[in-house]
Design a protein around this motif. Sequence first.
Motif, mmCIF file in Angstrom:
data_model
loop_
_atom_site.group_PDB
_atom_site.id
_atom_site.type_symbol
_atom_site.label_atom_id
_atom_site.label_comp_id
_atom_site.label_asym_id
_atom_site.label_seq_id
_atom_site.Cartn_x
_atom_site.Cartn_y
_atom_site.Cartn_z
ATOM 1 N N SER A 124 -0.445 -2.519 -5.229
ATOM 2 C CA SER A 124 -1.154 -1.530 -4.333
ATOM 3 C C SER A 124 -2.234 -0.772 -5.171
ATOM 4 O O SER A 124 -2.271 -0.949 -6.252
ATOM 5 C CB SER A 124 0.107 -0.467 -4.092
ATOM 6 N N VAL A 133 -3.007 5.688 -5.989
ATOM 7 C CA VAL A 133 -3.414 6.739 -4.970
ATOM 8 C C VAL A 133 -4.107 8.191 -5.577
ATOM 9 O O VAL A 133 -3.265 8.424 -6.404
ATOM 10 C CB VAL A 133 -2.193 7.143 -3.965
ATOM 11 N N SER A 134 -4.968 8.589 -5.069
ATOM 12 C CA SER A 134 -5.424 9.916 -5.625
ATOM 13 C C SER A 134 -4.957 11.016 -4.661
ATOM 14 O O SER A 134 -5.102 11.029 -3.660
ATOM 15 C CB SER A 134 -6.949 9.950 -5.812
ATOM 16 N N THR A 155 -2.921 11.135 -10.032
ATOM 17 C CA THR A 155 -3.081 9.724 -9.592
ATOM 18 C C THR A 155 -1.729 9.293 -9.571
ATOM 19 O O THR A 155 -0.917 9.222 -10.522
ATOM 20 C CB THR A 155 -3.968 8.818 -10.039
ATOM 21 N N VAL A 189 5.497 9.894 0.188
ATOM 22 C CA VAL A 189 4.637 8.789 0.158
ATOM 23 C C VAL A 189 5.493 7.605 0.765
ATOM 24 O O VAL A 189 6.684 7.332 0.578
ATOM 25 C CB VAL A 189 4.311 8.503 -1.273
ATOM 26 N N SER A 220 0.728 -1.181 -0.116
ATOM 27 C CA SER A 220 -0.125 0.131 0.139
ATOM 28 C C SER A 220 0.806 1.189 -0.032
ATOM 29 O O SER A 220 1.927 1.200 0.400
ATOM 30 C CB SER A 220 -1.010 0.019 1.061
ATOM 31 N N ILE A 254 1.026 5.336 0.974
ATOM 32 C CA ILE A 254 0.293 6.124 2.049
ATOM 33 C C ILE A 254 0.988 7.456 1.950
ATOM 34 O O ILE A 254 2.073 7.770 2.380
ATOM 35 C CB ILE A 254 0.590 5.462 3.330
ATOM 36 N N PRO A 255 0.323 8.558 1.198
ATOM 37 C CA PRO A 255 0.865 10.005 0.981
ATOM 38 C C PRO A 255 0.647 10.723 2.382
ATOM 39 O O PRO A 255 -0.173 10.546 3.150
ATOM 40 C CB PRO A 255 -0.363 10.333 0.102
ATOM 41 N N LYS A 308 -3.090 14.415 1.263
ATOM 42 C CA LYS A 308 -4.022 14.067 -0.051
ATOM 43 C C LYS A 308 -4.377 15.312 -0.761
ATOM 44 O O LYS A 308 -4.828 15.200 -1.857
ATOM 45 C CB LYS A 308 -4.993 13.352 0.407
#
Lengths: 590, 254
Positions: free
Chosen positions: A258, A261-262, A214, A149, A133, A135-136, A139
């Motif tokens: 993963s 991520v947006s 993205t 990230v 995964s 994780i930023p 967002k």
Amino acid sequence: MKRLIFVLLFFAIGANAEISLEFDKDRIEVGKPFEMRIVIPTRELAEPREIPKLTTANGFILNGIDSTDTQLRDFFGRGTNVRKYNFKLIAPRQTGRVQIGVITWKIRDTEYELSRPVVNLQKSYDDAAVAASLIPSKKIVYEGEQFSVNLALHTYEHFQGNLNAVSMDLGNDFIAHRSDLANLQFVRSEKAPAEMDANAKFAWLAPVKSGDLTIPAFKFKYLKRGAPKIVEENKSQGGFSMSFKSIRQEAEEAETSSAPVSIKVLPLPSTLRPADFSGMVGDYSFEGDFDRTTLKVGEALTLNLLIKGDGKPGTLTDPKLPDFADFRSVPPETEINKKVVGNKVITTKSIKVFLYPKKKGSFTIPKITYNWFNPTEKKYQSKTLGPWEITIEKGDDNVVAALPVSNGSPNVQKEDIESLGSDIRFVHEVKDATLTQKPMFRSFFFWFLFAFPVFVYFIFGTLVKRYRKNANNSALVRKAKARKNLKTSTTQAQEALKKNDGKAFYAALENGLIGYLSDLSNLEFRGMIKAQFNENLQDLGLTDMQITEVREWLETCSFARFAPSVQTENERKEALQKFEKLCETLEVLK
Amino acid sequence: MKKILLLGFLFAASLVVAAPNCKSPIAQGSLAYREGNFEKAIELWQTCVEQGFQSADLYYNLGNAYFRDGRVGFAILYYESALRLNPANEDYLHNLKFAQGLTKDKVEENGLEENPILSAFFKAHHALSLETQLHIILAIVWIILLLSILRVLSANPRTKSILTGSVFPLALILGIIGFSAGYKIYVMETFHKGVVTVKSADVMSGPEDSYQTLNALSEGTIFEVMGVREGWVQIRLGEKVNGFVKTTEVGIVK
């Protein structure tokens, strides 16, 4: 409670039977149905009683309960009647050791807690053995603002290693500084010892445009343990063939990815935006100064500028420099570095501008401004350096002369100047400027001089060879010697003729002829008797006529020597000519 | 007789006076450079170059003047020209490297350690200019001739042996210098460099403006010249860039 357990235990021992808890599967997989059974000897069931009750927890779902009566046999074959209560459950999605709930049983209006069963939940062999995964840290960011990230990886019990990234592309919407993942450490999960966790800062990004962007999914490949398979093997040995069946689990390659991520990227505010906005977004500092403000013509002036900030990693625009009209300048020397400090990537740009004053006087260098957008403060900020007053004095003639022109041994001066900043070396004194000529190797003269020694050596060698060859030929040597001696005799005869000395004239001719014959034949004709004389001349190849001629000539000479006054001068001259003619005919001797 | 001698002297003197030289523009150029008037220095020195005067130091100085004037492409061109005449000069190499460091398409050092043997060979190869090597070759050839003649004439066997022994090392030296000079001539005849002298030069697929633009080279980029024809230079840069650029946008190292 204690009393109930004691009673149950007592009866169990007495009846040689036990209350037990069992599962229908060795491996209970997440999200899958399974059965949990409580086995109780029938005669121990107290009355009145209700059905055992399971209060589930941690996401377990109880689908129903039923019971069956059956008989269990021990090692000695003794049978015990038991009742099995089957709890039909569905496992939750989480893995690890998880408590199913609490089993209670109401007997004689009192509810007793029987057990708090715990089960080890594992992923299905069909499920991914690795979860990844991204994780930023934020967002929602501004265009050009830096965020980080994190990459989190979790491996399950059936993971077998060989984890490799297939795609970690961040797309074209971000400027990125990736960290080194070589030090990514996996640690055992506290909840499930067979599982591992790893978490690391993967990259620092700055979006290059606004909008909904993205970060694409990252893909990984790895090995996992496959589902058990029944494998049948046939073996034959010594005429016997055997068939075996075994359960095997083989490693198989799998892929996981993963979730994308947006990131919502806000455009920079247009209000209060400076006209010469640098485009940098973050927290920046801008410092700089000249290395001196007073110098002489011929010396160099250096403007050192330093920009530092946490915006786009590795990218920093230059400040707009003023027009240094009163100075000559070379292209500025810039150096850009980036370094991870804390949780951010700090980019530093050092700019060195070298200026060379054209003339003396006082000059003002205008101010230099650098601006940026601070996303924390949500406003544009700027910093201005200068203006500077620079005083240029008249250059020291020696220094000016030494600065651009080297005189052959200017090592100290060179280093002095180079220490001002990296720079080119001085001009040289031109001593040998000549008109461009055809290269030497293209000139005929060069190749003539190159090849001529070979020709000379060849000619010289030929001449020496010929000379030596001749020197080794005795006949030729004798001939040459004979000619030489004959010439001497002829000269003596001519001198005698001039002096009108008839005796000496004929003596010279006689000696010359005999000497000539002796030299040609290598035989001593002087004092030789007539017969021997003739015989030797015959052997040498002379004809009878020639022999006669020689004899007559010698006799003439002998006569004339003793009566020289008989011959006139003309007769002597004629005699000399005849002598020379005779000698020519004798040259054919062997 | 005296008149003839006088006339001969006057003729020789007139030849010396009439012999073209570029001392004055070179000195004036140096003065202009010292005063920081690099444009004038370029103009004066360039005049000498255009008149056909050739000197490694003149090219080097011209490179410096162009560099100071901010024209890195021309600076590199003249540093390369100076190095073609004197490949081992440290100042030329330093300034060329420095100028190349300011170009957009920088040539990165590969970081590999220099092989000391190859480095020694390279230094020895460039220790003498081609002109000097050719002079030495001629001198050695004539010395060998002299020794050979003496050997032939000598009657003493010991002298003969000494002379033979002297010819062999000379022949070895001749071979080494000849090989080095031959390689230099080969490179000179087959390999020509060019330098982009404008801010950006388009590389076309053919020698006309109508052809497709393949690439763009920035100022100071050095390339290999494959040929020159009708205002276009056919170039090659590594394995990827191969095309034609305008002669007005580049300089060829001479």
